[in-house]
Design a protein around this motif. Structure first.
Motif, PDB file in Angstrom:
ATOM      1  N   PRO A 158       0.844  -1.203   0.000  1.00 60.87           N
ATOM      2  CA  PRO A 158       0.000   0.000   0.000  1.00 60.87           C
ATOM      3  C   PRO A 158       0.877   1.250   0.000  1.00 60.87           C
ATOM      4  O   PRO A 158       1.767   1.373   0.826  1.00 60.87           O
ATOM      5  CB  PRO A 158      -0.771  -0.115   1.321  1.00 60.87           C
ATOM      6  CG  PRO A 158      -0.617  -1.531   1.764  1.00 60.87           C
ATOM      7  CD  PRO A 158       0.683  -2.014   1.214  1.00 60.87           C
ATOM      8  N   LEU A 159       0.636   2.138  -0.941  1.00 59.40           N
ATOM      9  CA  LEU A 159       1.428   3.379  -1.010  1.00 59.40           C
ATOM     10  C   LEU A 159       0.591   4.547  -0.512  1.00 59.40           C
ATOM     11  O   LEU A 159      -0.635   4.558  -0.639  1.00 59.40           O
ATOM     12  CB  LEU A 159       1.862   3.648  -2.451  1.00 59.40           C
ATOM     13  CG  LEU A 159       2.775   2.609  -3.096  1.00 59.40           C
ATOM     14  CD1 LEU A 159       3.053   2.985  -4.555  1.00 59.40           C
ATOM     15  CD2 LEU A 159       4.092   2.486  -2.334  1.00 59.40           C
ATOM     16  N   VAL A 219       3.978  11.697  -5.241  1.00 57.54           N
ATOM     17  CA  VAL A 219       3.138  12.877  -5.420  1.00 57.54           C
ATOM     18  C   VAL A 219       2.760  12.975  -6.897  1.00 57.54           C
ATOM     19  O   VAL A 219       3.605  12.816  -7.778  1.00 57.54           O
ATOM     20  CB  VAL A 219       3.895  14.154  -4.980  1.00 57.54           C
ATOM     21  CG1 VAL A 219       3.195  15.401  -5.486  1.00 57.54           C
ATOM     22  CG2 VAL A 219       4.021  14.201  -3.459  1.00 57.54           C
ATOM     23  N   ILE A 220       1.466  13.179  -7.151  1.00 63.09           N
ATOM     24  CA  ILE A 220       0.999  13.428  -8.522  1.00 63.09           C
ATOM     25  C   ILE A 220       0.712  14.920  -8.630  1.00 63.09           C
ATOM     26  O   ILE A 220      -0.271  15.391  -8.071  1.00 63.09           O
ATOM     27  CB  ILE A 220      -0.298  12.633  -8.836  1.00 63.09           C
ATOM     28  CG1 ILE A 220      -0.075  11.133  -8.615  1.00 63.09           C
ATOM     29  CG2 ILE A 220      -0.780  12.919 -10.252  1.00 63.09           C
ATOM     30  CD1 ILE A 220      -1.313  10.260  -8.895  1.00 63.09           C
ATOM     31  N   PHE A 244       8.912  10.485  -4.662  1.00 64.34           N
ATOM     32  CA  PHE A 244       8.831  10.307  -6.110  1.00 64.34           C
ATOM     33  C   PHE A 244       7.726  11.215  -6.657  1.00 64.34           C
ATOM     34  O   PHE A 244       6.569  11.109  -6.255  1.00 64.34           O
ATOM     35  CB  PHE A 244       8.522   8.844  -6.455  1.00 64.34           C
ATOM     36  CG  PHE A 244       8.236   8.631  -7.908  1.00 64.34           C
ATOM     37  CD1 PHE A 244       9.239   8.762  -8.850  1.00 64.34           C
ATOM     38  CD2 PHE A 244       6.960   8.340  -8.339  1.00 64.34           C
ATOM     39  CE1 PHE A 244       8.980   8.593 -10.203  1.00 64.34           C
ATOM     40  CE2 PHE A 244       6.677   8.159  -9.693  1.00 64.34           C
ATOM     41  CZ  PHE A 244       7.707   8.292 -10.620  1.00 64.34           C
ATOM     42  N   CYS A 245       8.091  12.143  -7.531  1.00 67.24           N
ATOM     43  CA  CYS A 245       7.099  13.059  -8.112  1.00 67.24           C
ATOM     44  C   CYS A 245       6.884  12.694  -9.572  1.00 67.24           C
ATOM     45  O   CYS A 245       7.846  12.589 -10.342  1.00 67.24           O
ATOM     46  CB  CYS A 245       7.560  14.506  -8.006  1.00 67.24           C
ATOM     47  SG  CYS A 245       7.720  15.048  -6.296  1.00 67.24           S
ATOM     48  N   LEU A 246       5.633  12.539  -9.920  1.00 67.95           N
ATOM     49  CA  LEU A 246       5.283  12.203 -11.289  1.00 67.95           C
ATOM     50  C   LEU A 246       5.407  13.500 -12.077  1.00 67.95           C
ATOM     51  O   LEU A 246       4.477  14.294 -12.078  1.00 67.95           O
ATOM     52  CB  LEU A 246       3.829  11.735 -11.285  1.00 67.95           C
ATOM     53  CG  LEU A 246       3.420  10.821 -12.387  1.00 67.95           C
ATOM     54  CD1 LEU A 246       4.140   9.509 -12.289  1.00 67.95           C
ATOM     55  CD2 LEU A 246       1.921  10.570 -12.284  1.00 67.95           C
ATOM     56  N   LEU A 443       2.768   2.959 -13.048  1.00 75.78           N
ATOM     57  CA  LEU A 443       4.089   3.595 -13.192  1.00 75.78           C
ATOM     58  C   LEU A 443       4.623   4.027 -11.821  1.00 75.78           C
ATOM     59  O   LEU A 443       5.804   3.877 -11.516  1.00 75.78           O
ATOM     60  CB  LEU A 443       3.986   4.815 -14.106  1.00 75.78           C
ATOM     61  CG  LEU A 443       5.325   5.509 -14.292  1.00 75.78           C
ATOM     62  CD1 LEU A 443       5.977   5.059 -15.576  1.00 75.78           C
ATOM     63  CD2 LEU A 443       5.195   7.001 -14.254  1.00 75.78           C
ATOM     64  N   ILE A 444       3.727   4.542 -10.988  1.00 79.15           N
ATOM     65  CA  ILE A 444       4.143   4.931  -9.631  1.00 79.15           C
ATOM     66  C   ILE A 444       4.624   3.704  -8.863  1.00 79.15           C
ATOM     67  O   ILE A 444       5.701   3.715  -8.259  1.00 79.15           O
ATOM     68  CB  ILE A 444       2.978   5.628  -8.886  1.00 79.15           C
ATOM     69  CG1 ILE A 444       2.695   6.978  -9.532  1.00 79.15           C
ATOM     70  CG2 ILE A 444       3.292   5.791  -7.400  1.00 79.15           C
ATOM     71  CD1 ILE A 444       1.486   7.707  -8.962  1.00 79.15           C
TER      72      ILE A 444
END
Ligand code: ADP
Length: 459
Positions: A158-159, A219-220, A244-246, A443-444
């Protein structure tokens, strides 16, 4: 599980937590098993509570960190051997010892002095024979297994994902939340404009509504054009926190400055309609000549959704529009008009190294702009291999992981019109029939590793 015995110490693995080797001590004095964790943080909702925690699986090498997360099954008061009582989160996860795998409950504790990373309590050993005088009755494992973990296929866990958006109720946001939750993740919606930063700190933070935001796994960013400057600052701060930033702040900036983006695309030999830029009214004629004379397309550099894009049919009209733009001190580019496109362009949706969906947009009657916001209509389209490659390369040279690349078909090949760093997914999901939101969540998942191995880790 008769005939299966364990000694007072054993090797085990917790596959769903991404822990391939742990040395544990059996502790029949304790009811529940415990794992030694750090940075224990609850997240999710009351209905779906999760907990995220770090583990140093190798006791004498704290450089190796594994981040785990799991649904919370409860909280329990636990009195440890030193008499201290602590309220702990309880998770349930499969354990493997030797050839056997079964589910056990584990409490999380961050007592520094736990010599073993894990204690196996009675409830985990229920049906086993414990031989307290012996050790390692089951096959031994090795901490070397941590060196073999690559970040290519992270453990599915779970993220905790944040969406930076000013539009919590729009289609794209709702779809991201829906797909993330379907895949077992928790999402928090953060209003970009309400974030504020503690920049001075050695420990960079983003604050929100009076508190520091937790470290998210991902983060999106959904940054509207009007909020580019502020939104980039917030994304940059999340990057500094190691999230991790998209799409990075710099890639969002590179695509938002349309002129700079055209220059970068041109430098990488990505085909574009002939485009020119000038400042002085003295150069208007030469500018119009450069792009092949009338009709000419004139675009305000701040334009979005086709709003600052004008078709000047004649040279006189071109001069008049340019003079108006210059009078307002507005920067603009002039571009050759691609008549043969007949009011159509193609939106290619790039996620990572792939085009995951495409649609052809066609302008409404008496317009040459195909933007859906300007009344265009969309339908499914098959891209050529060359178009795919152009779209993927355009996103890559601007540093974008997720991008909407607009391509126009001309007599001299397909060319890039612009690259969007926060492309909406409503039009493309409906026209292409593809599940774009799911591709983004996947992708995340592929980009948030659970094992941090400092020598190999990029961040
Ligand atoms: P925006 O960022 O405001 O959407 P675009 O550059 O994408 O601006 O232009 C908007 C629309 O106008 C495009 O989707 C396309 O349909 C049309 N268009 C833009 N440039 C040209 C051109 N050079 N020739 C023909 N049509 C164009």
């Amino acid at each position: 599980m008769e005939n299966f015995s364990v000694g007072w110490e054993e090797w085990l693995s917790l596959p769903e937590l991404g822990l391939p080797a742990l040395k544990a001590k059996t502790d029949t004095g304790a009811r529940t098993s415990a794992i030694h964790a750090f940075a224990i943080q609850p997240f999710g909702s009351d209905k779906k509570p999760y907990v995220r925690f770090g583990v140093h699986p190798v006791p004498d090498n704290t450089d190796i960190e594994v981040y785990c997360s799991a649904p919370v099954v409860g909280q329990r008061e636990v009195t440890s051997s030193n008499g201290q009582t602590e309220l702990r989160y309880v998770i349930k996860t499969p354990i493997t010892i030797g050839e056997r795998t079964w589910d056990i409950e584990i409490t999380l504790t961050n007592r520094e002095n736990m010599a073993y990373r894990m204690l196996l309590g009675r409830s985990a050993l229920d049906e086993l024979a414990v031989k307290p005088a012996e050790s390692f009755l089951q096959p031994e494992l090795s901490y070397d297994l941590y060196n073999k973990i690559t970040n290519k296929k992270p453990v599915k866990r779970p993220l905790r994902i944040a969406i930076l958006t000013r539009e919590p109720r729009n289609y794209s946001t709702k779809r991201f939340v829906e797909e993330a939750e379907l895949n077992g993740h928790a999402v928090e919606l953060i209003d970009t404009k309400r974030c504020y930063l503690n920049i001075q700190s050695y420990n960079p933070e983003v604050h929100y509504d009076g508190r520091a935001l937790p470290p998210y796994d991902a983060v999106i960013p959904r940054i509207g054009a009007s909020l580019t400057f502020y939104g980039m600052a917030i994304v940059r701060q999340f990057e500094a926190m190691g999230t991790f930033c998209l799409n990075s702040a710099s890639s969002i900036g590179a695509s938002r400055d349309k002129l700079a983006a055209h220059q970068i695309l041109a430098r990488h030999r990505i085909p574009m309609p002939t485009t020119a830029f000038a400042n002085s009214p003295k150069d208007t004629n030469s500018l119009l000549d450069l792009v092949g004379g009338s009709p000419t397309v004139l675009k305000l550099l701040q334009s979005t959704q086709g709003r600052g894009v004008v078709l000047a049919e004649t040279k006189k009209a071109g001069e008049a529009v340019i003079s108006a733009f210059q009078g307002l001190d507005a920067h603009f580019i002039a571009q050759e008009f691609v008549k043969e496109a007949a009011g159509s362009d193609i939106r290619c949706f790039v996620v990572g190294k792939r085009v995951v969906g495409a649609m052809m947009r066609t302008a409404g009657d008496d317009d040459f702009r195909s933007n859906l916001h300007a009344g265009g209509t969309a339908k499914k389209v098959r891209l050529t291999k060359e178009e795919r490659n152009i779209a993927i390369k355009a996103a890559r040279v601007l540093g974008l992981i997720v991008a909407g690349v607009d391509i126009i078909r001309t007599d001299t090949g397909s060319k890039v019109l612009e690259v969007n760093s926060s492309p909406g997914i409503e039009g493309i999901e409906k026209a292409s029939g593809k599940n774009i939101a799911e591709k983004i969540i996947q992708l995340i998942e592929a980009n948030v590793p659970s094992t941090i191995h400092p020598k190999r880790h990029r961040r």
